[in-house]
Design a protein around this motif. Structure first.
Motif, PDB file in Angstrom:
ATOM      1  N   PRO A  14       0.816  -1.213   0.000  1.00 20.97           N
ATOM      2  CA  PRO A  14       0.000   0.000   0.000  1.00 20.97           C
ATOM      3  C   PRO A  14       0.856   1.271   0.000  1.00 20.97           C
ATOM      4  O   PRO A  14       1.965   1.297   0.526  1.00 20.97           O
ATOM      5  CB  PRO A  14      -0.796  -0.103   1.303  1.00 20.97           C
ATOM      6  CG  PRO A  14      -0.755  -1.535   1.676  1.00 20.97           C
ATOM      7  CD  PRO A  14       0.551  -2.058   1.156  1.00 20.97           C
ATOM      8  N   GLN A  15       0.297   2.299  -0.597  1.00 25.04           N
ATOM      9  CA  GLN A  15       0.967   3.592  -0.683  1.00 25.04           C
ATOM     10  C   GLN A  15       1.128   4.197   0.705  1.00 25.04           C
ATOM     11  O   GLN A  15       0.325   3.954   1.608  1.00 25.04           O
ATOM     12  CB  GLN A  15       0.113   4.507  -1.564  1.00 25.04           C
ATOM     13  CG  GLN A  15       0.717   5.835  -1.842  1.00 25.04           C
ATOM     14  CD  GLN A  15      -0.170   6.666  -2.777  1.00 25.04           C
ATOM     15  OE1 GLN A  15      -1.158   6.172  -3.303  1.00 25.04           O
ATOM     16  NE2 GLN A  15       0.183   7.898  -2.968  1.00 25.04           N
ATOM     17  N   ILE A  54       8.357 -16.880   9.439  1.00 22.82           N
ATOM     18  CA  ILE A  54       6.957 -16.868   9.870  1.00 22.82           C
ATOM     19  C   ILE A  54       6.616 -15.466  10.368  1.00 22.82           C
ATOM     20  O   ILE A  54       7.380 -14.885  11.140  1.00 22.82           O
ATOM     21  CB  ILE A  54       6.691 -17.880  11.001  1.00 22.82           C
ATOM     22  CG1 ILE A  54       6.945 -19.307  10.528  1.00 22.82           C
ATOM     23  CG2 ILE A  54       5.266 -17.740  11.526  1.00 22.82           C
ATOM     24  CD1 ILE A  54       6.842 -20.347  11.637  1.00 22.82           C
ATOM     25  N   ILE A  55       5.479 -14.958   9.915  1.00 23.43           N
ATOM     26  CA  ILE A  55       4.932 -13.705  10.431  1.00 23.43           C
ATOM     27  C   ILE A  55       3.548 -14.050  10.980  1.00 23.43           C
ATOM     28  O   ILE A  55       2.732 -14.641  10.274  1.00 23.43           O
ATOM     29  CB  ILE A  55       4.755 -12.637   9.331  1.00 23.43           C
ATOM     30  CG1 ILE A  55       6.058 -12.335   8.617  1.00 23.43           C
ATOM     31  CG2 ILE A  55       4.180 -11.355   9.929  1.00 23.43           C
ATOM     32  CD1 ILE A  55       5.877 -11.462   7.377  1.00 23.43           C
ATOM     33  N   ASP A  56       3.300 -13.694  12.215  1.00 26.37           N
ATOM     34  CA  ASP A  56       1.981 -13.879  12.810  1.00 26.37           C
ATOM     35  C   ASP A  56       1.536 -12.512  13.317  1.00 26.37           C
ATOM     36  O   ASP A  56       2.087 -12.003  14.293  1.00 26.37           O
ATOM     37  CB  ASP A  56       2.048 -14.901  13.939  1.00 26.37           C
ATOM     38  CG  ASP A  56       0.673 -15.328  14.401  1.00 26.37           C
ATOM     39  OD1 ASP A  56      -0.326 -14.950  13.753  1.00 26.37           O
ATOM     40  OD2 ASP A  56       0.588 -16.055  15.406  1.00 26.37           O
ATOM     41  N   ASP A  57       0.575 -11.913  12.639  1.00 22.56           N
ATOM     42  CA  ASP A  57       0.184 -10.536  12.889  1.00 22.56           C
ATOM     43  C   ASP A  57      -1.333 -10.447  12.979  1.00 22.56           C
ATOM     44  O   ASP A  57      -2.028 -11.368  12.561  1.00 22.56           O
ATOM     45  CB  ASP A  57       0.703  -9.677  11.717  1.00 22.56           C
ATOM     46  CG  ASP A  57       0.724  -8.206  12.022  1.00 22.56           C
ATOM     47  OD1 ASP A  57      -0.338  -7.577  11.839  1.00 22.56           O
ATOM     48  OD2 ASP A  57       1.769  -7.680  12.417  1.00 22.56           O
ATOM     49  N   LYS A  58      -1.842  -9.353  13.494  1.00 26.44           N
ATOM     50  CA  LYS A  58      -3.295  -9.179  13.567  1.00 26.44           C
ATOM     51  C   LYS A  58      -3.939  -9.142  12.190  1.00 26.44           C
ATOM     52  O   LYS A  58      -5.109  -9.449  12.038  1.00 26.44           O
ATOM     53  CB  LYS A  58      -3.666  -7.924  14.357  1.00 26.44           C
ATOM     54  CG  LYS A  58      -3.358  -6.635  13.648  1.00 26.44           C
ATOM     55  CD  LYS A  58      -3.924  -5.410  14.342  1.00 26.44           C
ATOM     56  CE  LYS A  58      -3.148  -5.151  15.582  1.00 26.44           C
ATOM     57  NZ  LYS A  58      -3.590  -3.986  16.317  1.00 26.44           N
ATOM     58  N   PHE A  59      -3.167  -8.793  11.146  1.00 26.69           N
ATOM     59  CA  PHE A  59      -3.698  -8.713   9.784  1.00 26.69           C
ATOM     60  C   PHE A  59      -3.678 -10.058   9.071  1.00 26.69           C
ATOM     61  O   PHE A  59      -4.343 -10.233   8.060  1.00 26.69           O
ATOM     62  CB  PHE A  59      -2.916  -7.695   8.960  1.00 26.69           C
ATOM     63  CG  PHE A  59      -2.867  -6.342   9.603  1.00 26.69           C
ATOM     64  CD1 PHE A  59      -4.012  -5.559   9.668  1.00 26.69           C
ATOM     65  CD2 PHE A  59      -1.707  -5.867  10.166  1.00 26.69           C
ATOM     66  CE1 PHE A  59      -3.987  -4.322  10.281  1.00 26.69           C
ATOM     67  CE2 PHE A  59      -1.663  -4.624  10.780  1.00 26.69           C
ATOM     68  CZ  PHE A  59      -2.808  -3.848  10.841  1.00 26.69           C
ATOM     69  N   ASP A  93       0.097   2.092   9.165  1.00 24.42           N
ATOM     70  CA  ASP A  93       1.550   1.877   9.005  1.00 24.42           C
ATOM     71  C   ASP A  93       1.930   0.434   9.326  1.00 24.42           C
ATOM     72  O   ASP A  93       2.766  -0.153   8.652  1.00 24.42           O
ATOM     73  CB  ASP A  93       2.355   2.835   9.884  1.00 24.42           C
ATOM     74  CG  ASP A  93       2.413   4.238   9.306  1.00 24.42           C
ATOM     75  OD1 ASP A  93       2.166   4.403   8.083  1.00 24.42           O
ATOM     76  OD2 ASP A  93       2.701   5.176  10.075  1.00 24.42           O
ATOM     77  N   ASN A  94       1.299  -0.139  10.344  1.00 30.02           N
ATOM     78  CA  ASN A  94       1.575  -1.538  10.685  1.00 30.02           C
ATOM     79  C   ASN A  94       1.098  -2.477   9.583  1.00 30.02           C
ATOM     80  O   ASN A  94       1.769  -3.457   9.264  1.00 30.02           O
ATOM     81  CB  ASN A  94       0.905  -1.908  12.017  1.00 30.02           C
ATOM     82  CG  ASN A  94       1.525  -1.180  13.185  1.00 30.02           C
ATOM     83  OD1 ASN A  94       2.702  -0.838  13.162  1.00 30.02           O
ATOM     84  ND2 ASN A  94       0.728  -0.916  14.199  1.00 30.02           N
ATOM     85  N   TYR A  95      -0.064  -2.188   9.008  1.00 27.89           N
ATOM     86  CA  TYR A  95      -0.572  -2.988   7.894  1.00 27.89           C
ATOM     87  C   TYR A  95       0.376  -2.896   6.701  1.00 27.89           C
ATOM     88  O   TYR A  95       0.703  -3.903   6.080  1.00 27.89           O
ATOM     89  CB  TYR A  95      -1.973  -2.510   7.499  1.00 27.89           C
ATOM     90  CG  TYR A  95      -2.503  -3.167   6.250  1.00 27.89           C
ATOM     91  CD1 TYR A  95      -2.782  -4.532   6.235  1.00 27.89           C
ATOM     92  CD2 TYR A  95      -2.718  -2.432   5.085  1.00 27.89           C
ATOM     93  CE1 TYR A  95      -3.259  -5.151   5.089  1.00 27.89           C
ATOM     94  CE2 TYR A  95      -3.196  -3.037   3.940  1.00 27.89           C
ATOM     95  CZ  TYR A  95      -3.460  -4.392   3.944  1.00 27.89           C
ATOM     96  OH  TYR A  95      -3.925  -4.992   2.811  1.00 27.89           O
ATOM     97  N   ARG A  96       0.833  -1.695   6.421  1.00 27.55           N
ATOM     98  CA  ARG A  96       1.758  -1.488   5.305  1.00 27.55           C
ATOM     99  C   ARG A  96       3.063  -2.254   5.535  1.00 27.55           C
ATOM    100  O   ARG A  96       3.594  -2.895   4.627  1.00 27.55           O
ATOM    101  CB  ARG A  96       2.036   0.004   5.133  1.00 27.55           C
ATOM    102  CG  ARG A  96       2.817   0.323   3.898  1.00 27.55           C
ATOM    103  CD  ARG A  96       3.034   1.835   3.746  1.00 27.55           C
ATOM    104  NE  ARG A  96       3.754   2.062   2.523  1.00 27.55           N
ATOM    105  CZ  ARG A  96       5.036   1.790   2.344  1.00 27.55           C
ATOM    106  NH1 ARG A  96       5.751   1.288   3.330  1.00 27.55           N
ATOM    107  NH2 ARG A  96       5.623   2.018   1.192  1.00 27.55           N
ATOM    108  N   LYS A  97       3.581  -2.228   6.748  1.00 27.70           N
ATOM    109  CA  LYS A  97       4.812  -2.966   7.074  1.00 27.70           C
ATOM    110  C   LYS A  97       4.612  -4.473   6.930  1.00 27.70           C
ATOM    111  O   LYS A  97       5.493  -5.186   6.457  1.00 27.70           O
ATOM    112  CB  LYS A  97       5.280  -2.629   8.490  1.00 27.70           C
ATOM    113  CG  LYS A  97       5.881  -1.258   8.602  1.00 27.70           C
ATOM    114  CD  LYS A  97       6.232  -0.907  10.030  1.00 27.70           C
ATOM    115  CE  LYS A  97       6.653   0.546  10.119  1.00 27.70           C
ATOM    116  NZ  LYS A  97       6.778   1.005  11.498  1.00 27.70           N
ATOM    117  N   PHE A  98       3.447  -4.961   7.341  1.00 30.43           N
ATOM    118  CA  PHE A  98       3.115  -6.379   7.190  1.00 30.43           C
ATOM    119  C   PHE A  98       3.163  -6.772   5.714  1.00 30.43           C
ATOM    120  O   PHE A  98       3.809  -7.750   5.332  1.00 30.43           O
ATOM    121  CB  PHE A  98       1.728  -6.649   7.789  1.00 30.43           C
ATOM    122  CG  PHE A  98       1.182  -8.016   7.515  1.00 30.43           C
ATOM    123  CD1 PHE A  98       1.714  -9.139   8.117  1.00 30.43           C
ATOM    124  CD2 PHE A  98       0.104  -8.178   6.652  1.00 30.43           C
ATOM    125  CE1 PHE A  98       1.197 -10.408   7.868  1.00 30.43           C
ATOM    126  CE2 PHE A  98      -0.428  -9.434   6.396  1.00 30.43           C
ATOM    127  CZ  PHE A  98       0.130 -10.550   7.001  1.00 30.43           C
TER     128      PHE A  98
END
Length: 115
Positions: A14-15, A54-59, A93-98
Motif C-alpha cells: 500500500p501507498q 513466519i509472520i503472525d500478525d493481527k492482519f 503503518d503496521n498494515y503497510r509494514k506487514f
C-alpha cells in the motif's frame, strides 16, 4: 541466482500516507497455499538459501519454508492468510509494514552453482 517464488508473489504494498483519515478496511480476506518441488539441473548444487520465515500478525499470517530433500531437490512451501476486518487508521503503518515484509520474503532468492 533466481527467485524461489515465481508463480505467486505478493507485490501489492500500500501507498504511504502522512495523514491517514479513514480506517483500514480489508473487505476480502483470503488464504493461499503453495507447494513447489524444485529439481536442480544435473551438475549444480545449492549454495545459499533464505531462512524459513513466519509472520503472525493481527492482519494475517505468512509462512515460507524451503526444505532441502537432497542435494538436487528442494521443496518450497508458502502459506498466506490475509484476515478480513476493519482497523483503526493508526494501524495503517503496521498494515503497510506487514504487506511489505510479505513482498520482501516472496522475492527471496536461492543461489546455485556448478559443482
Amino acid at each position: 541466482m533466481f527467485p524461489i517464488n515465481v508463480f505467486n508473489q505478493s507485490s501489492d504494498i500500500p501507498q504511504r500516507y502522512r495523514n491517514r483519515k479513514n480506517p483500514v478496511e480489508i473487505f476480502r480476506g483470503y488464504y493461499d497455499e503453495d507447494e513447489v518441488e524444485i529439481n536442480l539441473p544435473v551438475g549444480f548444487v545449492l549454495e545459499a538459501k533464505p531462512d524459513n520465515f513466519i509472520i503472525d500478525d493481527k492482519f494475517g499470517t505468512y509462512k515460507m519454508e524451503l526444505i532441502v530433500v537432497n542435494p538436487s531437490k528442494l521443496i518450497y512451501k508458502r502459506s498466506f492468510l490475509l484476515k478480513r476486518g476493519s482497523y483503526d487508521k493508526t494501524e495503517y503503518d503496521n498494515y503497510r509494514k506487514f504487506k511489505e515484509q510479505v513482498a520482501k520474503i516472496d522475492n527471496s532468492k536461492i543461489v546455485i552453482t556448478k559443482s
